[in-house]
Structures are given as structure tokens and as C-alpha cells.
Write a protein that holds these residues in place. Structure first.
Motif, PDB file in Angstrom:
ATOM      1  N   LEU A 161     -32.970  90.572 109.819  1.00 44.11           N
ATOM      2  CA  LEU A 161     -34.367  90.874 110.163  1.00 44.11           C
ATOM      3  C   LEU A 161     -34.716  90.355 111.550  1.00 44.11           C
ATOM      4  N   GLU A 162     -34.178  89.198 111.914  1.00 45.52           N
ATOM      5  CA  GLU A 162     -34.417  88.670 113.262  1.00 45.52           C
ATOM      6  C   GLU A 162     -33.760  89.569 114.312  1.00 45.52           C
ATOM      7  N   LEU A 170     -36.756  97.247 116.408  1.00 44.79           N
ATOM      8  CA  LEU A 170     -36.543  98.317 115.431  1.00 44.79           C
ATOM      9  C   LEU A 170     -37.247  97.965 114.127  1.00 44.79           C
ATOM     10  N   PRO A 171     -38.041  98.891 113.569  1.00 47.89           N
ATOM     11  CA  PRO A 171     -38.698  98.622 112.286  1.00 47.89           C
ATOM     12  C   PRO A 171     -37.667  98.481 111.161  1.00 47.89           C
ATOM     13  N   VAL A 226     -28.710  99.269 105.879  1.00 50.64           N
ATOM     14  CA  VAL A 226     -27.562  98.389 105.755  1.00 50.64           C
ATOM     15  C   VAL A 226     -27.170  97.830 107.115  1.00 50.64           C
ATOM     16  N   ILE A 227     -26.818  96.561 107.115  1.00 47.17           N
ATOM     17  CA  ILE A 227     -26.220  95.929 108.293  1.00 47.17           C
ATOM     18  C   ILE A 227     -24.821  95.486 107.883  1.00 47.17           C
ATOM     19  N   PRO A 280     -30.707  94.142 105.233  1.00 48.90           N
ATOM     20  CA  PRO A 280     -31.134  93.392 106.416  1.00 48.90           C
ATOM     21  C   PRO A 280     -31.594  91.955 106.143  1.00 48.90           C
ATOM     22  N   PRO A 281     -32.351  91.672 105.060  1.00 47.81           N
ATOM     23  CA  PRO A 281     -32.772  90.282 104.858  1.00 47.81           C
ATOM     24  C   PRO A 281     -31.616  89.313 104.569  1.00 47.81           C
ATOM     25  N   LEU A 282     -30.497  89.822 104.034  1.00 52.37           N
ATOM     26  CA  LEU A 282     -29.397  88.942 103.651  1.00 52.37           C
ATOM     27  C   LEU A 282     -28.290  88.835 104.701  1.00 52.37           C
TER      28      LEU A 282
END
Length: 95
Positions: A37-38, A45-46, A52-53, A62-64
Motif C-alpha cells: 500500500l505504501e 496509484l489507487p 496482486v503484488i 497489496p496490504p500484505l
């Protein structure tokens, strides 16, 4: 301490990179360890643009996702077709 991640974008996100005149892959300087997210905030980018990252080949929401310099990172948008979801590891995704 700052270092660089190597960031790739797929599908619609690759178009976004082109529109922003960014290379693909793009080198992004990061300070220490950051979350997915950072990274998205750093890129402007929203969150809803990225499902997926991938960090060094492993899929995360994204949060994990956690990134540090030297990582190979890829962004995938929502809507990746079914067969590719399995091949890319979405089915085994963390979080």
C-alpha cells in the motif's frame, strides 16, 4: 537507507505506466522496508487498480506485500483471466 526495487506492470497497469512515461520495468527508490500500500501511494496509484503484488515471484494482496531494496516486484490489475490466475499463483496467494 534507500535502495531500489525493480517494478513491472502488467495488462492495464502497463498502459498506465506508458501514459505516465514510466519505463517498464521501472526502478523505484524505497527507504527501508515498505508495504504494498505504501508503494502504491508512492506511485500515486489507487489501491483498486492493483489486485496482486508479486514480490520475488510470490503473490500477495497489496496490504500484505512487504518490499525492500533489491526486490523484483510486479503489479497485476483486477480482471486477470482465469487460466492466468492459476499460472501466476493467484490461487496460492497470501492474504
Amino acid at each position: 537507507m534507500s535502495s531500489v526495487i525493480h517494478l513491472r506492470a502488467f495488462m492495464d497497469l502497463a498502459d498506465t505506466f506508458r501514459k505516465k512515461n514510466w519505463s517498464n520495468p521501472k526502478e523505484v527508490e524505497v527507504q527501508g522496508e515498505i508495504t504494498g500500500l505504501e508503494l502504491l501511494a508512492l506511485l500515486g496509484l489507487p489501491e483498486e487498480m492493483v489486485e496482486v503484488i508479486f514480490v520475488n515471484g510470490k503473490a500477495f494482496t497489496p496490504p500484505l506485500a512487504v518490499l525492500t531494496g533489491g526486490d523484483r516486484v510486479a503489479l497485476a490489475p483486477p480482471g486477470v483471466p482465469g487460466p492466468y490466475r492459476v499460472l501466476l499463483g493467484f490461487k496460492k496467494m497470501e492474504g
